[in-house]
Design an enzyme around this catalytic site. Sequence first.
Site, PDB file in Angstrom:
ATOM      1  N   GLU A 440       8.878 -12.958   8.967  1.00  0.00           N
ATOM      2  CA  GLU A 440       9.028 -11.807   9.838  1.00  0.00           C
ATOM      3  C   GLU A 440       9.292 -12.281  11.265  1.00  0.00           C
ATOM      4  OE1 GLU A 440       5.199 -10.169  10.293  1.00  0.00           O
ATOM      5  OE2 GLU A 440       5.794  -8.706  11.792  1.00  0.00           O
ATOM      6  N   ASP A 513       2.795 -12.185   9.263  1.00  0.00           N
ATOM      7  CA  ASP A 513       1.566 -12.351  10.039  1.00  0.00           C
ATOM      8  C   ASP A 513       0.369 -11.858   9.237  1.00  0.00           C
ATOM      9  OD1 ASP A 513       2.981 -13.320  12.128  1.00  0.00           O
ATOM     10  OD2 ASP A 513       3.012 -11.435  13.265  1.00  0.00           O
ATOM     11  N   ASP A 515      -1.795  -9.918   9.989  1.00  0.00           N
ATOM     12  CA  ASP A 515      -2.351  -8.680  10.542  1.00  0.00           C
ATOM     13  C   ASP A 515      -1.763  -7.463   9.828  1.00  0.00           C
ATOM     14  OD1 ASP A 515       0.215  -8.472  11.409  1.00  0.00           O
ATOM     15  OD2 ASP A 515      -0.248  -8.884  13.519  1.00  0.00           O
ATOM     16  N   ASP A 517       0.470  -5.219  10.692  1.00  0.00           N
ATOM     17  CA  ASP A 517       1.940  -5.118  10.702  1.00  0.00           C
ATOM     18  C   ASP A 517       2.555  -6.024   9.642  1.00  0.00           C
ATOM     19  OD1 ASP A 517       2.378  -3.187  12.506  1.00  0.00           O
ATOM     20  OD2 ASP A 517       3.140  -4.497  14.117  1.00  0.00           O
TER      21      ASP A 517
END
Length: 651
Positions: A440, A513, A515, A517
């Site tokens: 990403e 990531d 997280d 997102d």
Amino acid sequence: MTATYTAKDITVLEGLDPVRKRPGMYIGSLGSAGLHHLVWEILDNAVDEAMNGHATEIALTLHKDGTSVTVKDNGRGIPVDKHPKFKKNALEIILTTLHAGGKFDSNSESYKTSGGLHGVGASVVNALSKELKATVKRDGAQWEQTFRCGRPTTKLKRLGAARGTGTTIYFHPDPTIFPKTEFNPATIDERLETISYLHRGVRVTFDDQVNKKQQSYKHDRGIVDLLHKMLTGTAPSNESSGTAPSKPVHESPFTLIRDSDTTRGERIEVALQWTEATCESLRSYVNGIPTGSGGTHENGLRSGMGKALRNYIETHSLAPKGVTLISEDLREGLVGVLSIFVTEPQFQGQTKDRLNNPEAQAIVDSAVRPALEHWLNHNRTAAEAIVSRVILSARAREASRAAQQQVVRKSAVSHRLNLPGKLSDCTSPGTAGSELFIVEGDSAGGSAKQGRDRKHQAILPLRGKVLNTEQASLAKVLDNKELSDLVTALGCGVGKAFDLSKLRYGRVVLLADADSDGHHITTLLLTFIYRHMTPLITAGKVYLAVPPLYRIDIGKKTYWATDDADRDRILKTHRDDRAKPQIMRFKGLGEMMPSALWETTLNPKTRQQLRVHIVDNLQTDRIIGELMGKDASARLRFVMDRADEAQDLDL
Ligand code: 0RA
């Protein structure tokens, strides 16, 4: 006596020593599978009684210690009379001699079994049990005999008068043979539930004293009830969603129930329902044993079903002009159950879950074809709905091929074998050891590009959010630059034109990531792959990388934590260290040094990866349909929950 003593009798008289010497030969392994095999063996005997119409109830008790089991049935009871030739009671012979069980007297109707199901006999269970107690009710009395490691510890005792008939077997596997003797209640429960579907009308109960839980199963409609369960999921309350992908396209399923008591041969049961799902979902069983890898019986179902449908379409001139139907079109959205009973099943494959008997194909084919054709002709509304579903599949397939050709034409403009410009390819794509990391963002892509092993690892950075493909047509999906780049990089096409053999890498790794997102992007990509490149997942090619979220420095040592819990665990184990921990949370992969990314996430020797696989096609189809259709938070939970669960990510 010497005159009539033949080689055949010697086998019958063989003791149980060989079983205790080489248990693996008889039950496959000494692990959990072998241990449970003992239960299946005893259960099969009871199921045989039920199958032949002598028993209506089977009750299994898992005792409190979790290491012993009782199986009770209300069948005829194991015979207890003295066997004229061997001067022992029949019960003792059955439990102490190898190969005795079902084939004990092949002339007698009473010993005819369904064909040996698991097939090693109750004596093997006895040999491998430190204690076994058989209780029988028959001939107006209750009888009991106990054994230890396969040898009688008592004579057959008449306990007193009793009404009715039945057999109860209590056994406790020998801990000197099995490294672990705890049974798995969930495994037993699942098997019992399956038995209740495959033998309609039989009451099967489970008294799980480990978890203090009672279950009772009885399905008068047999596999039709199982089909219904597959269609609605485990929770019947989920049925409400009218747009669920597995919505049936016709009302009642096609069913075929053929019992073996006719002279025509094997018992066959089939239940089929076409739905709006985009996958095919078939469960098959042979003698009550699940055949997850299919085999000849499944092939017979597919061919018989295909011929019946094609015949119907042809006879009624229903094929639209210019559309060719391939066999996958006939089965798209098909949900079905197939259960057959054959006398000598031969199982094949690594997990012995594929049927190999060649005759099974013709048997099932020739049973299904006329029955389905007849049904189609007598259920015209259903038949028309099914034909429409088939034509829809063919149209969608042709549309997706057209869309793909368009992408190929578009990308032909770019150079290097049409690969996307931002792909940093590896120097040996096409090898089994090569990997494509889908990363990403450009900055993360930069770190990955520098940190990777360039011989085997390729990097494809995706910018920003990927299209939510759940409600988009394939043409629109392929208009999305990120996704069409991905398709081109993989090289194996998309939709119905997908060809796994053209995949340019050994693995496809999603690297986002750690997280929310990142999880979201992962979900979107998985949805796309699941919907349009399913074989990539079923072939086990898709993985999730597990990048760290924290770097923790304690003194001279560095630790990496993938989430908060991991961080806390590390801090706890170093609570007493003198040095104070320095904790850094990464905002994104782009913040990591290429060398750190290599060490934690890319290096095959030190990294962790989750393999994505599909546990239940239909469930996945529905879950994705529901989650990706609406609620954004639900989608996140879906991926995160599952990712926590295990090494293998279950879609
Ligand atoms: C041999 C002959 C007969 C019944 C059985 C075995 C039998 C075995 C098991 C094992 C568990 N439950 C069982 N129930 C029956 C039939 C003898 C007759 O009555 O004709």
